[in-house]
Design an enzyme around this catalytic site. Structure first.
Site, PDB file in Angstrom:
ATOM      1  N   CYS A   1     -14.332  24.118  23.764  1.00  0.00           N
ATOM      2  CA  CYS A   1     -14.715  24.625  22.434  1.00  0.00           C
ATOM      3  C   CYS A   1     -13.892  25.854  22.068  1.00  0.00           C
ATOM      4  O   CYS A   1     -13.509  26.035  20.908  1.00  0.00           O
ATOM      5  CB  CYS A   1     -16.194  24.994  22.404  1.00  0.00           C
ATOM      6  SG  CYS A   1     -17.290  23.598  22.653  1.00  0.00           S
TER       7      CYS A   1
HETATM    8  C1  BEZ Z   1     -16.360  22.736  26.664  1.00  0.00           C
HETATM    9  O1  BEZ Z   1     -16.319  23.066  25.482  1.00  0.00           O
HETATM   10  O2  BEZ Z   1     -15.507  23.101  27.451  1.00  0.00           O
HETATM   11  C2  BEZ Z   1     -17.470  21.880  27.172  1.00  0.00           C
HETATM   12  C3  BEZ Z   1     -18.720  21.976  26.605  1.00  0.00           C
HETATM   13  C4  BEZ Z   1     -19.742  21.183  27.123  1.00  0.00           C
HETATM   14  C5  BEZ Z   1     -19.489  20.312  28.168  1.00  0.00           C
HETATM   15  C6  BEZ Z   1     -18.202  20.206  28.688  1.00  0.00           C
HETATM   16  C7  BEZ Z   1     -17.183  20.997  28.196  1.00  0.00           C
END
Ligand code: BEZ
Length: 212
Positions: free
Chosen positions: A46
């Protein structure tokens, strides 16, 4: 809320965001919009997506598209996370992120897919036209960051096909040949598309991008 489908009206909402309380329709005005959800603040994928989105903002603005992101964390968390995004991604997050702690917007847009995760939003994308209708939906899993070049490419296609009787072929990029809408007979197409129509098959007619 049932799943939103293409052509449905994008639900309006008023929500707390990283830029204060905003009404979605007022924020969009008469232009296009892109609403995209993230699983959670302070997560690695994210963080790269929000940084990339900030770097693409100018390109979306050129196309009259306003951006709004969302995650189910609160506004104070967003404010702290934005500092990290700006620092690590070398950018300035300059569009609102909805703080959807009560899942109101996530529910409206069906962004929580319980068989993937009970509480966190998946990576949903909604592109919304000036008529407030849903023009595109995409859903990515939490483990896959989105391709913002593809989102721009889709906007280019949506905006071209909204105003011209054409469609865009596989892997099309702005400026490349487009497909004449199947509803137009070739004779009529030759009158409309004065740059020329190449008839590969009666149902497959190509013409230069009418906007270039
Ligand atoms: C991420 O944004 O890195 C992420 C968020 C939730 C689960 C896996 C990755």
């Amino acid at each position: 809320m049932a799943t939103l489908r293409l052509g449905d009206t994008a639900p309006d909402f008023t929500a707390e965001t990283s830029q204060g309380t905003l009404n979605f329709y007022e924020y969009l005005g008469d232009g296009w919009g892109i609403l995209f959800s993230h699983p959670a603040d302070f997560t690695p994928v994210c963080t790269t997506e929000l940084g990339t989105a900030a770097k693409f903002k100018q390109e979306f603005e050129k196309r009259n598209v306003k951006m709004m992101a969302l995650s189910v964390d609160g506004a104070a968390s967003h404010a702290e996370w934005i500092k990290d995004i700006n620092e690590t991604q070398n950018t300035v997050v300059n569009f609102p992120i909805v703080a959807d702690e009560d899942r109101k917007v996530s529910d409206l847009y069906d962004m929580i897919h319980p068989n993937a995760d009970d509480t966190l939003t998946v990576r949903s994308v909604f592109i919304i036209g000036p008529d407030k209708k849903v023009k595109l939906t995409l859903t990515y899993p939490a483990s896959t960051g989105r391709n913002f070049y593809e989102l721009l490419r889709v906007v280019d296609s949506l905006q071209l096909t909204a105003y011209h009787k054409v469609a865009t072929p596989a892997n099309w990029e702005s400026g490349e040949k487009v497909v004449v809408s199947p509803a137009i007979p070739t004779g009529e197409a030759r009158e409309i598309f004065t740059k020329g129509v190449e008839e590969v098959k009666p149902y497959l007619r190509l013409t230069p991008d009418p906007t270039v």
